[in-house]
Design a protein around this motif. Structure first.
Motif, short mmCIF file in Angstrom:
data_model
loop_
_atom_site.label_atom_id
_atom_site.label_comp_id
_atom_site.label_asym_id
_atom_site.label_seq_id
_atom_site.Cartn_x
_atom_site.Cartn_y
_atom_site.Cartn_z
N HIS A 1 -3.06 -7.24 -4.70
CA HIS A 1 -2.04 -6.52 -3.94
C HIS A 1 -1.10 -5.70 -4.83
CE1 HIS A 1 -3.08 -9.85 -1.12
NE2 HIS A 1 -3.10 -8.84 -0.29
N GLY B 1 -5.23 -0.92 -3.11
CA GLY B 1 -5.50 -0.98 -1.68
C GLY B 1 -6.55 -0.03 -1.17
N SER C 1 -0.61 -11.79 -9.58
CA SER C 1 0.24 -12.08 -8.43
C SER C 1 0.87 -13.45 -8.59
CB SER C 1 -0.58 -12.03 -7.14
OG SER C 1 0.20 -12.48 -6.05
N ASP D 1 0.80 -1.22 0.00
CA ASP D 1 0.00 0.00 0.00
C ASP D 1 0.84 1.27 0.00
OD1 ASP D 1 -2.42 -1.27 -0.10
OD2 ASP D 1 -2.70 -1.31 2.07
#
Length: 607
Positions: free
Chosen positions: A415, A434, A472, A28
């Motif tokens: 993410h 995020g 990811s 983040d």
């Protein structure tokens, strides 16, 4: 400052540095940096979203703008060292608060250092480079400021009371401008006001003074309540105005966050004991101290109560929230428990053997042993340094996208959005990042998470959103792995943190970059299968080796890339075994504890 306090302070400073200096690992952080950068360069508060595919132009009512500005300006000037400094400051703030409290109640430096070490052992896992750091600084500083209010709250001079309350009011306003966890500051201030009122009402009942030791006047109550109201009113003067309060309440009530965000995970008491033993230890010590406070010997040692009902109530509140609302409360529970541990130090002086606290050499040796054991337990696997953690962020994937001119919209793993915003935004729009609590509705977030593992749902809902995907590739968190078997898509880039898929029709020039033989979900198995099935086809084996070499070049320290190459060399026969042995030596050096390396060693050496 006496010698014991000087030694304790130096050790606490060392603990703060050890806890704070760790490599960057927060996903983040980067979208916060981007907000700060755009705010500085374009002189805007970003009232509308500019980063996402589906919500561009929608109102963006709350953001930690003050914190984002400080994060970016420091990072732009000093680089990652600035973030390490902030983390160290957060750890040091806890130490400073406990030292100030300890000296005020004449606590033992040994107990203070023990409390700091235990608290930092818990807090260290939350010392991540993002706006939360400012709350980890603000919370202990507010405790210190309100302790000063408790010490001088019995004054009848209005000017003195105003001066004492001015510090927490201004501190609370600064906290509100930085991070929404500042709502805790209002809780702490309200607790002191309630303590003043009840203490005044029971002032003539000696039996009640044990739990309501704060004695004040009507003037003190009036100034305290006025300070609380002023702090709330001043809290509306922040970059997001009233949305600060509305967003804080909405986030606290979000069921989605509890399901998908790790810091909102709820654990059972047994799980807490196993996974967070320092939290359980600190809480247990605080409870023992509170129980001991009512014992006659302890009361005689302390002279008077040092922890009132309000302080005990905060401990119970944070404990209940930790059990019912998520592990995110462990930090505040641990700090509050350490505060109680320090403030009840006279009880520990009575309870512990005299040699521990009064004979300095033995006490110091025990102290060093305890602190050393805690440090080894807590920080033995901590990634030291302040640079980016290797193979954590998709820097290579970003470079590949730039090199090949990939499109202005990207479907990404949950993410990875923050880093893509920092590197490619706002020109390239992301599917999600995020900001799940301020931009993306819970239903949208849940749909994105489902689409990462459900091929039919992905094809129906998001396949048309962009012509490339940054998925990811973190072990245990693989996303979009099904695209490797979808004829519409092709895998063109692999690295430890992320892989890239592109649509064949959109990027015909990248067919030569396609990973034809590697299955990203079963790398070793796919390598072994190709080598065994095509052992007499040198062209295919050469192409497989080229794919493995690309993986290795993208992430030369990757466990999976090195393992796959080692498997390939082992199956190719004795001619390739010297290279295999070099790869195995690297794996044993860096990943010797990993079961996959132990299995490779057994297979390769027969032992």
């Amino acid at each position: 400052m006496t010698r014991p306090w000087l030694i304790a302070s130096l050790l606490i400073g060392g603990l703060a540095v050890i806890a704070g200096v760790s490599q960057l690992a927060s996903f983040d952080l980067f979208w916060h940096l981007k907000i700060g950068q755009i705010a500085v360069e374009q002189h805007t508060s970003l009232p509308r979203d500019i980063f996402s595919i589906h919500f561009e132009g929608q109102p963006w009512l709350y953001k930690d703008l003050g914190a984002d500005l400080l994060l970016y300006l420091g990072y732009h000037t000093f680089g990652p060292a600035w973030l390490a400094l902030l983390k160290t400051m957060a750890a040091a703030a806890i130490g400073v608060a406990l030292v100030v409290l300890g000296r005020s109640v004449k606590a033992s430096p040994t107990v203070v250092l023990l409390g700091v070490a235990l608290a930092l052992g818990v807090v260290a896992s939350r010392l991540v480079a993002r706006p939360l750091l400012f709350s980890l600084i603000g919370f202990p500083l507010m405790l210190t400021a309100l302790h000063r209010v408790r010490e001088r709250g019995s004054s009848t001079e209005v000017k003195t009371l105003i001066r004492v309350w001015l510090v927490p009011v201004l501190l609370q306003w600064a906290w509100v401008c930085l991070h929404r966890a500042a709502m805790l500051g209002y809780v702490l201030m309200a607790t002191v006001c309630l303590e003043q009122v009840v203490g005044y009402l029971v002032r003539r009942r000696p039996s009640m003074r044990l739990w309501f030791p704060l004695q004040t006047s009507k003037q003190g109550i009036a100034v305290g309540c006025s300070a609380l109201v002023s702090a709330v009113a001043l809290g509306f003067v922040n970059p997001s105005g009233g949305h600060f309060f509305a967003t804080s309440i909405n986030v606290a009530a979000s069921e989605m966050l509890r399901r998908y965000v790790s810091e909102w995970a709820v654990l059972t008491p047994a799980e807490i004991l196993l996974e967070f033993p320092l939290v359980a230890l600190l809480f247990g010590l605080a409870v023992i101290a509170l129980v001991g406070q009512v014992l006659p010997a302890a009361r005689r040692a302390a002279g008077r109560s040092t922890v009132g009902f309000a302080q005990a109530g905060l401990l119970v509140l944070f404990a209940v929230l930790s059990l019912t609302d998520g592990v995110r409360w462990f930090v505040y529970l641990s700090i509050q428990a350490a505060v109680i541990l320090v403030q009840t130090s006279p009880i520990w002086t009575v309870a512990l053997p005299a040699g521990v606290l009064r004979r300095r050499p033995r006490g110091l040796l025990l102290l060093i042993a305890v602190v050393g054991a805690l440090l080894i337990f807590t920080f033995k696997h901590r990634p030291w340094g302040w640079a980016e953690q290797p193979d954590r962020f998709p820097a290579g994937a970003v470079a590949f996208a730039r090199q090949h001119g990939l499109g202005r919209a990207v479907i990404n793993g949950f993410h990875l959005g923050g880093y893509l915003i920092w590197s490619l935004g706002p020109q390239t729009k992301v599917l999600i990042d995020g900001r799940t609590d301020t931009v993306y509705p819970p239903s949208f977030t849940e749909a994105v998470i489902r689409s990462q593992t459900d091929p039919a749902f992905f094809a129906r809902r998001f396949s048309g959103a962009a012509d490339w995907v940054v998925a990811s590739n973190i072990p245990g968190e693989l996303s979009h792995a099904f695209l490797s078997e979808d004829p519409e898509w092709m895998l063109v880039y692999w690295s430890e943190p992320a892989v890239i898929y592109v649509k064949r029709r959109a990027y015909p020039s990248l067919v030569a970059e396609r990973f034809q033989w590697i299955d990203p979900a079963r790398i070793d198995f796919s390598v072994a299968q190709v080598v065994q099935h095509y052992s007499t086809d040198p062209a295919i084996l050469k192409h497989l080796r080229h794919e493995l070499s690309r993986m290795y070049r993208a992430s030369p320290k990757s466990l999976r890339a090195n393992t796959a190459l080692a498997v390939y060399c082992h199956l190719r026969g004795p001619k390739f075994w010297p290279e295999r042995d070099q790869l195995l030596s690297f794996l044993q050096l860096h990943y010797g504890h990993h079961p996959a390396v132990a299995e490779l060693t057994r297979r390769f050496t027969g032992s």
